[in-house]
Scaffold this motif. Structure first.
Motif, mmCIF file in Angstrom:
data_model
loop_
_atom_site.group_PDB
_atom_site.id
_atom_site.type_symbol
_atom_site.label_atom_id
_atom_site.label_comp_id
_atom_site.label_asym_id
_atom_site.label_seq_id
_atom_site.Cartn_x
_atom_site.Cartn_y
_atom_site.Cartn_z
ATOM 1 N N PRO A 139 0.814 -1.223 0.000
ATOM 2 C CA PRO A 139 0.000 0.000 0.000
ATOM 3 C C PRO A 139 0.847 1.273 0.000
ATOM 4 O O PRO A 139 0.446 2.276 -0.609
ATOM 5 C CB PRO A 139 -0.821 -0.130 1.296
ATOM 6 C CG PRO A 139 -0.967 -1.604 1.481
ATOM 7 C CD PRO A 139 0.344 -2.188 1.020
ATOM 8 N N THR A 155 1.707 3.212 -3.224
ATOM 9 C CA THR A 155 0.715 4.057 -3.886
ATOM 10 C C THR A 155 1.288 5.445 -4.132
ATOM 11 O O THR A 155 1.761 6.102 -3.200
ATOM 12 C CB THR A 155 -0.555 4.164 -3.024
ATOM 13 O OG1 THR A 155 -1.170 2.870 -2.950
ATOM 14 C CG2 THR A 155 -1.531 5.167 -3.611
ATOM 15 N N SER A 215 -4.191 -1.372 -3.206
ATOM 16 C CA SER A 215 -5.239 -1.454 -2.203
ATOM 17 C C SER A 215 -6.039 -2.731 -2.383
ATOM 18 O O SER A 215 -6.224 -3.210 -3.504
ATOM 19 C CB SER A 215 -6.169 -0.242 -2.311
ATOM 20 O OG SER A 215 -7.259 -0.356 -1.419
#
Length: 116
Positions: free
Chosen positions: A88, A91, A115
């Motif tokens: 994550p 990102t 995600s």
């Protein structure tokens, strides 16, 4: 007209992979070192990986070593970033950059969202 156009971003689950591409035009691609950067929301842009003009040497930020691979195809005027084992915290918007001496070109970025 100089252009760097990134593609390949998208939504991926943690542990997944994406292959980002950056297609160049309008300059002598094979003379330029190429780099991938990324910028997460609210954070500064950070260097991800670099590759020399010939592709014979690469370097990575510590957090990407072993997970990301930069490569290039000078005949296709394209640089790639293979991203594996995504987390994550990966990102971000991913940008490519071309550098030759004091000349620098940037692409407009491709969004990567990791995600579940």
């Amino acid at each position: 007209q100089v252009q760097l156009v990134e593609s390949g971003g998208g939504l991926v689950q943690p542990g997944g992979s994406l292959r980002l591409s950056c297609a160049a035009s309008g300059f002598t691609f094979s003379s330029y070192a190429m780099m991938w950067y990324r910028q997460a929301p609210g954070k500064a842009r950070e260097l991800v990986a670099t590759i020399t003009s010939t592709g014979d040497s690469t370097n990575y930020a510590d957090s990407m070593k072993g997970r990301f691979t930069i490569s290039r195809d000078n005949a296709k005027m394209t640089v790639y970033l293979q991203t594996n084992s995504l987390k994550p915290e990966d990102t971000a918007v991913y940008y490519c950059k071309a550098v030759f001496s004091t000349i620098t070109y940037w692409g407009q970025g491709t969004q990567v969202i990791v995600s579940s």
